[in-house]
Every structure is written in structure tokens, then in C-alpha cells.
Design an enzyme around this catalytic site. Structure first.
Site, PDB file in Angstrom:
ATOM      1  N   ARG A  35      18.747  -8.868 -41.800  1.00  0.00           N
ATOM      2  CA  ARG A  35      18.383  -9.734 -42.930  1.00  0.00           C
ATOM      3  C   ARG A  35      17.241  -9.117 -43.727  1.00  0.00           C
ATOM      4  NH1 ARG A  35      20.074 -14.003 -39.973  1.00  0.00           N
ATOM      5  NH2 ARG A  35      18.208 -13.984 -38.693  1.00  0.00           N
ATOM      6  N   ARG A  36      16.230  -8.615 -42.996  1.00  0.00           N
ATOM      7  CA  ARG A  36      15.082  -7.987 -43.682  1.00  0.00           C
ATOM      8  C   ARG A  36      15.585  -6.849 -44.582  1.00  0.00           C
ATOM      9  NH1 ARG A  36      12.317 -11.565 -41.590  1.00  0.00           N
ATOM     10  NH2 ARG A  36      13.034 -12.413 -43.553  1.00  0.00           N
ATOM     11  N   LYS A  79       8.662 -19.851 -38.134  1.00  0.00           N
ATOM     12  CA  LYS A  79       9.454 -19.980 -39.356  1.00  0.00           C
ATOM     13  C   LYS A  79      10.157 -21.332 -39.326  1.00  0.00           C
ATOM     14  CE  LYS A  79      10.275 -15.233 -40.634  1.00  0.00           C
ATOM     15  NZ  LYS A  79       9.286 -14.716 -39.676  1.00  0.00           N
ATOM     16  N   THR A  91      -1.445  -7.081 -45.960  1.00  0.00           N
ATOM     17  CA  THR A  91      -0.874  -6.027 -46.806  1.00  0.00           C
ATOM     18  C   THR A  91      -1.065  -4.657 -46.168  1.00  0.00           C
ATOM     19  OG1 THR A  91      -0.874  -5.041 -49.034  1.00  0.00           O
ATOM     20  CG2 THR A  91      -3.010  -5.733 -48.182  1.00  0.00           C
ATOM     21  N   LYS A 149       2.534 -10.235 -50.273  1.00  0.00           N
ATOM     22  CA  LYS A 149       3.220 -10.049 -51.562  1.00  0.00           C
ATOM     23  C   LYS A 149       4.490 -10.895 -51.627  1.00  0.00           C
ATOM     24  CE  LYS A 149       1.764  -5.341 -52.711  1.00  0.00           C
ATOM     25  NZ  LYS A 149       2.200  -3.928 -52.810  1.00  0.00           N
ATOM     26  N   ASP A 176       4.955 -19.243 -41.444  1.00  0.00           N
ATOM     27  CA  ASP A 176       5.416 -18.201 -42.377  1.00  0.00           C
ATOM     28  C   ASP A 176       6.050 -18.860 -43.608  1.00  0.00           C
ATOM     29  OD1 ASP A 176       4.674 -16.220 -40.612  1.00  0.00           O
ATOM     30  OD2 ASP A 176       6.706 -15.684 -40.001  1.00  0.00           O
ATOM     31  N   ARG A 210      -2.550 -17.139 -45.235  1.00  0.00           N
ATOM     32  CA  ARG A 210      -2.277 -15.702 -45.177  1.00  0.00           C
ATOM     33  C   ARG A 210      -1.668 -15.350 -46.539  1.00  0.00           C
ATOM     34  NH1 ARG A 210       2.610 -14.611 -41.694  1.00  0.00           N
ATOM     35  NH2 ARG A 210       1.199 -14.587 -39.899  1.00  0.00           N
TER      36      ARG A 210
HETATM   37  C1  LIG Z   1       1.111  -9.931 -41.195  1.00  0.00           C
HETATM   38  C2  LIG Z   1       2.168 -10.088 -42.234  1.00  0.00           C
HETATM   39  C3  LIG Z   1       2.855 -11.275 -42.341  1.00  0.00           C
HETATM   40  C4  LIG Z   1       3.825 -11.455 -43.326  1.00  0.00           C
HETATM   41  N1  LIG Z   1       4.403 -12.688 -43.489  1.00  0.00           N
HETATM   42  C5  LIG Z   1       5.257 -12.882 -44.524  1.00  0.00           C
HETATM   43  C6  LIG Z   1       5.785 -14.175 -44.813  1.00  0.00           C
HETATM   44  O1  LIG Z   1       5.488 -15.174 -44.147  1.00  0.00           O
HETATM   45  N2  LIG Z   1       6.619 -14.288 -45.879  1.00  0.00           N
HETATM   46  C7  LIG Z   1       6.967 -13.211 -46.668  1.00  0.00           C
HETATM   47  O2  LIG Z   1       7.705 -13.387 -47.648  1.00  0.00           O
HETATM   48  N3  LIG Z   1       6.508 -11.975 -46.391  1.00  0.00           N
HETATM   49  C8  LIG Z   1       5.658 -11.779 -45.351  1.00  0.00           C
HETATM   50  N4  LIG Z   1       5.148 -10.527 -45.117  1.00  0.00           N
HETATM   51  C9  LIG Z   1       5.741  -9.357 -45.807  1.00  0.00           C
HETATM   52  C10 LIG Z   1       5.049  -9.098 -47.143  1.00  0.00           C
HETATM   53  O3  LIG Z   1       5.381 -10.129 -48.039  1.00  0.00           O
HETATM   54  C11 LIG Z   1       5.491  -7.764 -47.746  1.00  0.00           C
HETATM   55  O4  LIG Z   1       6.861  -7.758 -47.953  1.00  0.00           O
HETATM   56  C12 LIG Z   1       5.140  -6.538 -46.910  1.00  0.00           C
HETATM   57  O5  LIG Z   1       3.891  -6.673 -46.300  1.00  0.00           O
HETATM   58  C13 LIG Z   1       5.087  -5.293 -47.807  1.00  0.00           C
HETATM   59  O6  LIG Z   1       4.118  -5.462 -48.819  1.00  0.00           O
HETATM   60  P1  LIG Z   1       2.731  -4.661 -48.847  1.00  0.00           P
HETATM   61  O7  LIG Z   1       1.679  -5.580 -49.375  1.00  0.00           O
HETATM   62  O8  LIG Z   1       2.462  -4.084 -47.528  1.00  0.00           O
HETATM   63  O9  LIG Z   1       2.911  -3.591 -49.977  1.00  0.00           O
HETATM   64  P2  LIG Z   1       4.014  -2.463 -50.204  1.00  0.00           P
HETATM   65  O10 LIG Z   1       3.675  -1.881 -51.536  1.00  0.00           O
HETATM   66  O11 LIG Z   1       5.395  -2.986 -50.000  1.00  0.00           O
HETATM   67  O12 LIG Z   1       3.708  -1.442 -49.055  1.00  0.00           O
HETATM   68  C14 LIG Z   1       2.581  -0.598 -49.096  1.00  0.00           C
HETATM   69  C15 LIG Z   1       2.876   0.586 -48.215  1.00  0.00           C
HETATM   70  O13 LIG Z   1       3.045   0.145 -46.875  1.00  0.00           O
HETATM   71  C16 LIG Z   1       4.130   0.804 -46.272  1.00  0.00           C
HETATM   72  N5  LIG Z   1       5.109  -0.212 -45.838  1.00  0.00           N
HETATM   73  C17 LIG Z   1       5.191  -1.486 -46.248  1.00  0.00           C
HETATM   74  N6  LIG Z   1       6.175  -2.139 -45.590  1.00  0.00           N
HETATM   75  C18 LIG Z   1       6.724  -1.224 -44.731  1.00  0.00           C
HETATM   76  C19 LIG Z   1       7.766  -1.263 -43.762  1.00  0.00           C
HETATM   77  N7  LIG Z   1       8.463  -2.369 -43.519  1.00  0.00           N
HETATM   78  N8  LIG Z   1       8.041  -0.130 -43.065  1.00  0.00           N
HETATM   79  C20 LIG Z   1       7.321   0.993 -43.272  1.00  0.00           C
HETATM   80  N9  LIG Z   1       6.327   1.084 -44.176  1.00  0.00           N
HETATM   81  C21 LIG Z   1       6.029   0.005 -44.902  1.00  0.00           C
HETATM   82  C22 LIG Z   1       4.662   1.791 -47.260  1.00  0.00           C
HETATM   83  O14 LIG Z   1       4.016   3.028 -47.020  1.00  0.00           O
HETATM   84  C23 LIG Z   1       4.212   1.259 -48.588  1.00  0.00           C
HETATM   85  O15 LIG Z   1       4.033   2.240 -49.530  1.00  0.00           O
HETATM   86  C24 LIG Z   1       4.150 -10.356 -44.172  1.00  0.00           C
HETATM   87  C25 LIG Z   1       3.456  -9.159 -44.072  1.00  0.00           C
HETATM   88  C26 LIG Z   1       2.465  -9.016 -43.141  1.00  0.00           C
HETATM   89  C27 LIG Z   1       1.694  -7.737 -43.098  1.00  0.00           C
END
Ligand SMILES: Cc1cc2nc3c(=O)[nH]c(=O)nc-3n(C[C@H](O)[C@H](O)[C@H](O)COP(=O)(O)OP(=O)(O)OC[C@H]3O[C@@H](n4cnc5c(N)ncnc54)[C@H](O)[C@@H]3O)c2cc1C
Length: 300
Positions: free
Chosen positions: A280-281, A91, A218, A179, A125, A176
């Protein structure tokens, strides 16, 4: 549930760290580098790669950035000496982006040049939108000199499609796609889940067709399935893309993806700064608090 998530985020900091750890440990490998190494060995044995993240961000002193840089370099050394199937995620705010951009660039270059010598890939990131332009600037500078480096893009940002188009034109679109986790203003970010998904798929299709490596990050089953259909339609080879997930999240879905033969990488954060990171998260996205509570009761 929204009010409950918000309430939880407000009261969690009042509890002792040991209590917050109960909520957080599922999402963190541990405090020491050895914890991240052990977690990676465990996942590698299941044919899952990792990207290791040294926890910490938004530092206030350049000395902290130097410490983070050294810890990243130690992590790269450990990845190589243990022959792990792992990369590093970094980061830029942890490396001084908001204090001294030039020093941040030097820190990134120290990590990336070392990692490239040891054949370890570094992913930058993406943080909140106040840092997006500066993050792309540093990525472009570093990518001109090194190949083992990629960046993250966020599908909730309205600008992202254009950003990806430019990266593809410049042949530096090793991305990468996620969302996005920060609480952004509706003027610049889609808020509606379907709009974010639609943008996610359009960006993913552009990226996969470009031929550059694409990481699909995702846990959203709908997106995972749409991406699988796209991968099959485009007849992509398994070395041109991978799925990515966070440690401790939707492990059933993760196993299904791996069983179906798709490449998978898991994001493995570790470090002493786990408390600040988790807080923070949770503040940035109170919805995560709901996930955390759900996970306490329902183990998947
Ligand atoms: C490998 C990786 C790297 C990432 N890097 C970044 C980055 O550099 N910058 C950035 O802004 N974001 C990053 N993210 C976070 C991303 O932006 C999303 O906020 C996060 O992945 C949730 O979105 P989703 O696509 O999984 O969909 P969502 O609709 O949020 O989640 C789908 C399902 O997954 C499950 N889920 C999702 N998150 C969680 C959790 N924390 N705990 C438990 N269950 C959960 C739930 O069941 C949910 O219904 C990263 C995510 C991943 C997987």
C-alpha cells in the site's frame, strides 16, 4: 525516474513475498512483537526512543479491529514490562473507523485508557483525507478524557494550518507534524515540494510556540536544519519537542541529530501484515519505490 518507480510498483506484487521482504525488511522491525521489543532495546541503548506500530489498516471485519486492539494492548504491556522508552502509534482504520465509528472509538478508548494507566503515550496516525475529519473527531473525544494521547497532522494538506490553530486554541495540540504520504487531490493538497516545506515550517513554528509537545517527523535535511534554528531561536527545552524518523531511513542524518543533543524517536512497525502495508505504501507513493531500490544499492 517516475516511470521506473511506477513500473516497479506495478510489478512488485507479482513477485513472491520472500522477494518483496528483501525490499521491505529495512523498514519493518519484523513479524513478532518480540522483534519490535528487540529493535526498541537496540535503539534505546543509543538514546533513541521509539513509537511502536502494529501493522495493519483498512480492515473489513470488526473482528479484525478487535484483534488489532488486543495486539495494541499486548504491545503496551510489553513496553511497560520491558521498561522501554517507547510509545504506541495506532491507525484508526485498523480499529474499525470505516466500518463502525462508535466501535472504533471504543477500541481506541480501550487502548488509550490502558496505556495511560501504564504511563505509555499513544499517538493517532493520520491516514488519507477521507478519514481526516473522523480522525480529529475521535481524537477530540478521547483527549477530553485522557492526557497520554496525541495526533498527527500533514503539512501537504491546505486545511492543516487551520486545524492546528483550532487544536492550539483548545489546548490539545500535542501533534506529530509530517509532510503526508497519501496521494491527495491538488484541490486539497499542495503538490509543490517548496510549498509543502513552507507550510511545514509555518505549522511547526505555531506548534512550538504554543508550548504543547511537538514531534517533528521528517528526513528532509533542509527541514531538520530549519527546525533546529527555530528551536535555538525559541530557546526551547528538550522536553517540549522531539525529532521523529522512520526505521531504516536516513540513519546518518538521524545519528547527527542525536549527536547534536536533540531528542529523537523512531517509528518501529511490526506484524504479520507487513506485506500489505508495504504494498500500500508503495502504491500510495511510487516515489518510495525509488527510495527502496536506491537503498538496496546504497547503504547509508
Ligand atoms: C515518525 C513518522 C511518522 C509518520 N506518520 C505519518 C502519518 O501518520 N501519516 C502520514 O500521512 N505520513 C506519515 N509519515 C510519513 C511522512 O508523511 C512522509 O511521507 C515521509 O516522512 C517522507 O517525507 P520527509 O519529510 O521525510 O521528506 P522527503 O522529502 O520525502 O524525504 C527526505 C529524504 O529522506 C529520504 N527518505 C524519505 N522517505 C524515505 C523512505 N521511505 N525510504 C528511504 N528514504 C527515504 C530520502 O533521502 C529523501 O530525499 C510519517 C513519517 C515519520 C518520519
Amino acid at each position: 525516474m517516475k516511470w521506473f518507480n511506477r513500473l516497479l510498483v506495478r510489478i512488485l506484487p507479482l513477485f513472491p513475498k520472500s522477494f518483496v521482504w528483501i525490499f521491505s525488511k529495512r523498514y519493518i522491525a519484523g513479524i513478532d512483537l518480540s522483534d519490535a521489543i528487540e529493535k526498541t532495546k537496540y535503539l534505546n541503548a543509543d538514546h533513541i526512543l521509539t513509537t511502536i506500530d502494529v501493522l495493519g489498516e483498512d480492515i473489513t471485519e470488526l473482528e479484525e479491529a478487535a484483534q488489532a486492539r488486543e495486539q495494541c494492548i499486548k504491545t503496551v504491556n510489553a513496553i511497560r514490562s520491558n521498561n522501554l522508552l517507547a510509545g504506541l502509534s495506532i491507525k484508526l482504520t485498523q480499529l474499525g473507523l470505516c466500518i463502525d465509528t462508535e466501535q472504533c472509538y471504543k477500541n481506541v478508548e480501550a487502548i488509550v485508557s490502558h496505556a495511560e494507566r501504564l504511563d505509555v503515550f499513544v499517538r493517532i496516525d493520520m491516514e488519507d483525507s477521507t478519514t481526516t475529519d473522523r480522525t480529529f473527531d475521535i481524537y477530540r473525544r478521547i483527549r477530553k478524557k485522557y492526557r497520554h494521547v496525541g495526533i498527527v497532522v500533514q503539512a501537504y494538506l491546505k486545511r492543516t494550518k487551520e486545524d492546528v490553530r483550532k487544536l492550539i486554541d483548545e489546548s490539545i495540540s500535542n501533534i506529530r507534524i509530517c509532510k503526508g504520504i497519501y496521494d491527495e487531490n491538488p484541490e486539497i493538497a499542495y503538490k509543490d515540494a517548496d510549498k509543502i516545506r513552507k507550510n511545514y515550517m509555518e505549522i511547526t513554528e505555531m506548534a512550538l510556540k504554543s508550548g504543547e509537545f511537538t514531534a517533528i517527523a521528517t528526513h528532509d535535511k533542509t527541514l531538520v536544519e530549519s527546525c533546529q534554528a527555530l528551536i535555538e531561536r525559541l530557546k526551547l527545552k528538550a522536553d517540549t519537542y522531539e525529532y521523529q524518523m522512520l526505521i531504516g531511513v536516513t540513519e546518518h542524518l538521524r545519528s547527527d541529530i542525536v549527536k547534536d543533543g536533540y531528542p529523537m524517536r523512531v517509528y518501529v512497525p511490526y506484524g504479520e501484515q507487513w506485506h500489505g502495508y508495504c504494498m500500500r505504501r508503495l502504491k500510495e507513493n511510487p516515489q518510495v519505490a525509488g527510495y527502496v531500490v536506491k537503498n538496496i544499492f546504497i547503504r547509508n
